[in-house]
Design a protein around this motif. Sequence first.
Motif, PDB file in Angstrom:
ATOM      1  N   ASP A   1       0.838  -1.211   0.000  1.00 57.40           N
ATOM      2  CA  ASP A   1       0.000   0.000   0.000  1.00 57.40           C
ATOM      3  C   ASP A   1       0.864   1.248   0.000  1.00 57.40           C
ATOM      4  O   ASP A   1       0.545   2.236  -0.682  1.00 57.40           O
ATOM      5  N   GLU A   2       1.916   1.242   0.780  1.00 57.74           N
ATOM      6  CA  GLU A   2       2.781   2.420   0.874  1.00 57.74           C
ATOM      7  C   GLU A   2       3.401   2.738  -0.478  1.00 57.74           C
ATOM      8  O   GLU A   2       3.445   3.903  -0.895  1.00 57.74           O
ATOM      9  N   ILE A   3       3.880   1.717  -1.163  1.00 60.18           N
ATOM     10  CA  ILE A   3       4.495   1.950  -2.477  1.00 60.18           C
ATOM     11  C   ILE A   3       3.449   2.422  -3.492  1.00 60.18           C
ATOM     12  O   ILE A   3       3.672   3.395  -4.237  1.00 60.18           O
ATOM     13  N   ASN A   4       2.289   1.750  -3.506  1.00 55.99           N
ATOM     14  CA  ASN A   4       1.245   2.129  -4.468  1.00 55.99           C
ATOM     15  C   ASN A   4       0.714   3.534  -4.197  1.00 55.99           C
ATOM     16  O   ASN A   4       0.512   4.326  -5.127  1.00 55.99           O
ATOM     17  N   ASN A   5       0.454   3.878  -2.918  1.00 54.31           N
ATOM     18  CA  ASN A   5      -0.104   5.193  -2.574  1.00 54.31           C
ATOM     19  C   ASN A   5       0.876   6.324  -2.828  1.00 54.31           C
ATOM     20  O   ASN A   5       0.475   7.474  -3.022  1.00 54.31           O
ATOM     21  N   SER A   6       2.156   6.007  -2.830  1.00 51.50           N
ATOM     22  CA  SER A   6       3.155   7.056  -3.066  1.00 51.50           C
ATOM     23  C   SER A   6       3.231   7.464  -4.533  1.00 51.50           C
ATOM     24  O   SER A   6       3.778   8.521  -4.861  1.00 51.50           O
ATOM     25  N   ASN A   7       2.658   6.619  -5.410  1.00 50.07           N
ATOM     26  CA  ASN A   7       2.742   6.848  -6.862  1.00 50.07           C
ATOM     27  C   ASN A   7       4.186   6.990  -7.350  1.00 50.07           C
ATOM     28  O   ASN A   7       4.455   7.606  -8.381  1.00 50.07           O
ATOM     29  N   VAL A   8       5.112   6.418  -6.585  1.00 47.46           N
ATOM     30  CA  VAL A   8       6.523   6.591  -6.913  1.00 47.46           C
ATOM     31  C   VAL A   8       6.881   5.937  -8.254  1.00 47.46           C
ATOM     32  O   VAL A   8       7.783   6.404  -8.962  1.00 47.46           O
ATOM     33  N   LEU A   9       6.134   4.881  -8.627  1.00 49.89           N
ATOM     34  CA  LEU A   9       6.472   4.185  -9.867  1.00 49.89           C
ATOM     35  C   LEU A   9       6.104   4.989 -11.105  1.00 49.89           C
ATOM     36  O   LEU A   9       6.567   4.677 -12.209  1.00 49.89           O
TER      37      LEU A   9
ATOM     38  N   HIS B   1      13.552   1.198 -10.363  1.00 53.94           N
ATOM     39  CA  HIS B   1      13.538  -0.194 -10.827  1.00 53.94           C
ATOM     40  C   HIS B   1      13.601  -1.157  -9.638  1.00 53.94           C
ATOM     41  O   HIS B   1      12.872  -2.161  -9.600  1.00 53.94           O
ATOM     42  N   ASP B   2      14.458  -0.849  -8.660  1.00 49.50           N
ATOM     43  CA  ASP B   2      14.557  -1.699  -7.464  1.00 49.50           C
ATOM     44  C   ASP B   2      13.255  -1.694  -6.669  1.00 49.50           C
ATOM     45  O   ASP B   2      12.835  -2.732  -6.141  1.00 49.50           O
ATOM     46  N   ILE B   3      12.643  -0.518  -6.567  1.00 51.33           N
ATOM     47  CA  ILE B   3      11.369  -0.414  -5.828  1.00 51.33           C
ATOM     48  C   ILE B   3      10.290  -1.245  -6.514  1.00 51.33           C
ATOM     49  O   ILE B   3       9.507  -1.948  -5.860  1.00 51.33           O
TER      50      ILE B   3
ATOM     51  N   GLU C   1       6.953  -6.221  -6.734  1.00 49.99           N
ATOM     52  CA  GLU C   1       6.571  -7.475  -7.393  1.00 49.99           C
ATOM     53  C   GLU C   1       6.852  -8.670  -6.489  1.00 49.99           C
ATOM     54  O   GLU C   1       6.048  -9.605  -6.413  1.00 49.99           O
ATOM     55  N   ASP C   2       7.993  -8.629  -5.782  1.00 55.34           N
ATOM     56  CA  ASP C   2       8.340  -9.713  -4.870  1.00 55.34           C
ATOM     57  C   ASP C   2       7.349  -9.781  -3.704  1.00 55.34           C
ATOM     58  O   ASP C   2       6.930 -10.878  -3.291  1.00 55.34           O
ATOM     59  N   ALA C   3       6.977  -8.605  -3.185  1.00 55.68           N
ATOM     60  CA  ALA C   3       6.023  -8.552  -2.073  1.00 55.68           C
ATOM     61  C   ALA C   3       4.656  -9.094  -2.507  1.00 55.68           C
ATOM     62  O   ALA C   3       4.000  -9.833  -1.757  1.00 55.68           O
TER      63      ALA C   3
ATOM     64  N   GLN D   1       4.148 -11.279  -4.842  1.00 55.01           N
ATOM     65  CA  GLN D   1       4.291 -12.731  -4.999  1.00 55.01           C
ATOM     66  C   GLN D   1       4.214 -13.422  -3.634  1.00 55.01           C
ATOM     67  O   GLN D   1       3.586 -14.466  -3.489  1.00 55.01           O
ATOM     68  N   LYS D   2       4.853 -12.811  -2.628  1.00 52.38           N
ATOM     69  CA  LYS D   2       4.816 -13.390  -1.280  1.00 52.38           C
ATOM     70  C   LYS D   2       3.402 -13.365  -0.707  1.00 52.38           C
ATOM     71  O   LYS D   2       2.979 -14.316  -0.034  1.00 52.38           O
ATOM     72  N   VAL D   3       2.692 -12.286  -0.957  1.00 51.66           N
ATOM     73  CA  VAL D   3       1.300 -12.208  -0.493  1.00 51.66           C
ATOM     74  C   VAL D   3       0.479 -13.312  -1.137  1.00 51.66           C
ATOM     75  O   VAL D   3      -0.332 -13.983  -0.483  1.00 51.66           O
ATOM     76  N   ASN D   4       0.714 -13.508  -2.442  1.00 49.53           N
ATOM     77  CA  ASN D   4      -0.001 -14.577  -3.153  1.00 49.53           C
ATOM     78  C   ASN D   4       0.317 -15.946  -2.550  1.00 49.53           C
ATOM     79  O   ASN D   4      -0.575 -16.793  -2.392  1.00 49.53           O
ATOM     80  N   GLN D   5       1.604 -16.135  -2.202  1.00 49.05           N
ATOM     81  CA  GLN D   5       1.990 -17.401  -1.581  1.00 49.05           C
ATOM     82  C   GLN D   5       1.307 -17.597  -0.234  1.00 49.05           C
ATOM     83  O   GLN D   5       0.838 -18.683   0.080  1.00 49.05           O
ATOM     84  N   ILE D   6       1.290 -16.526   0.561  1.00 48.12           N
ATOM     85  CA  ILE D   6       0.680 -16.635   1.890  1.00 48.12           C
ATOM     86  C   ILE D   6      -0.818 -16.884   1.775  1.00 48.12           C
ATOM     87  O   ILE D   6      -1.387 -17.717   2.490  1.00 48.12           O
ATOM     88  N   GLU D   7      -1.452 -16.139   0.857  1.00 52.72           N
ATOM     89  CA  GLU D   7      -2.906 -16.300   0.707  1.00 52.72           C
ATOM     90  C   GLU D   7      -3.258 -17.673   0.151  1.00 52.72           C
ATOM     91  O   GLU D   7      -4.378 -18.157   0.342  1.00 52.72           O
ATOM     92  N   ASN D   8      -2.274 -18.301  -0.552  1.00 56.44           N
ATOM     93  CA  ASN D   8      -2.494 -19.651  -1.065  1.00 56.44           C
ATOM     94  C   ASN D   8      -1.586 -20.647  -0.328  1.00 56.44           C
ATOM     95  O   ASN D   8      -1.161 -21.664  -0.888  1.00 56.44           O
TER      96      ASN D   8
END
Length: 559
Positions: free
Chosen positions: A198-206, A322-324, A329-331, A333-340
Amino acid sequence: MLRELNIKNFALVEDMNISFEPGLNVILGETGSGKSNIIDSLSILLGDRAQKDKIRQGTNRAYISAAFDIDDNEEVIKKLKERSIEVCDEPLIISKEISLNSSSVTRINNIISPASFVKELAEHLIDIYGQFENINILSKSMQRNFIDSFANYKHQEDLLEFKNSYENYLKLQRDLENFSKSPEEIGRDLDFLKFQIDEINNSNVLSINEEELEAKLTLIENSQELKENASKILNLLDYDDESILTNLGRTISFSEKIESRDENFLELRERLNRSYIEIEDIKYEISSYFESLDFDEAEYKDLDNKRSILFEMKRKYGNSIHDIKSYLEDALQKVNQIENYEKIIEDKKNKLNNIEMDLVKSAQIISKTRKDIANKLKEQIETQLQELEMKDSKFEVDFKEIPLSRDGIDEITFYISFNINEPLKELSTVASGGEISRFMLAVKSIEANVDEIPTLIFDEIDSGISGNAGNIVGKKLKNLSNSHQLLCISHLPQIISKGDNLFLVYKEVDNGKMTSKIKKLTYEEKIQSLAKIIEGDNYSNHTYLTAKKMIDDNLRGAK
């Protein structure tokens, strides 16, 4: 076949050159004379680790080389050709230089080669049997390896594939263990990951173009200075009485007067006109640039805020946008893993179970092959032991199934009985030193026929043997030397007397230093050396005649 061995500055050896021949070559000498240096140098030459403390004191480097006849050695020739090493009618020369100040250098036919490749070749050139193998063969793991060594190429491939699969199986086990967490840990991880997302998305940094942002901010923060300089340029171009355009206009007026009288000036006048137009165009562009340097405070605050957000996000999630993005993307993927989580755990367990079942099947195939080998080996070893006058010996290979490991499912134990009516017991519990030596000679005889290695080296195979047993071992070695070149270090008269070629290792003081030397014995020297071994330096005439008879009996047998 080993034709020649040259050793320089190695341990007690200053310079030793030995020419070996087919048949049974026996090396004798007093304890401490340096016989072991010959075997040690060969072992190091053919792949063992080169210890710098083996370099002779007072010198900086040791040198070992050996010449081999390989005319009929198809495996060695094949491996040399694979490495593009020329194979000719001359002997194969392997050499090694051990230096105090640099790494060891190994050469094949004078071409620098890795020691690992020399070790590969050595497997088809020489088999060195040392006393330590008596101890090794008592180990259950070595007994299993021994059974495997008699297998065909397919079994060796299956073993290698099995070991690789088992390593992958262990890795998957570790991954599953690391992936498994308690519900509380999973909940905490999920909350934290969602917060970061949420923090990354709300910052619109991308959506920020970092280069454009930095360029715009640099422009705003330097706008006052830029406007001052642009204003000065405009003044110089047009806004005072002595400006460039004013003077250029006057210049054009004068040129028109010249051109009206001299048409040859026409081109220069036209160039002046074009220059006036170009400079006037530049003036208008600079004027527009000047006006573009007016920024309002709100725009600057918005851009500066974006810069602050970008700095903060880079501090937390990476050194670049690019690193952000990769972190996000990694986060996700991890959320998807946890939710599944449950499904992923189940998939991992199923995969692990499938691999385990495949491993068990492979291990069973490997075990069956080992049992087939063991059955054949039982007959061969019993036959060899009978030839060694251990006629009542019985040999069995016991298989016990154990949990799956990187070596399969077999615990292998050798059982033996050396005497009639004596029950079979573990080899490690019943064998004396002499019996182990004869057992290992039986084993080596079988290996020699299977592997077709041209040269066999026995370092004190006579350990724990005396009397008639020594004579039996000597006969076995003699028979084996009919099909293989043998090198034996021995103290036993019954073995020494059967040597086709005898070499005496002795020590001398040379230039104040103890040096180990070797010489090939003549017929008379053979008799004298054997008599000394039987009775000592002050041997009797009877002992001399006994030694002579032993030597002569061997010569008559050779004929």
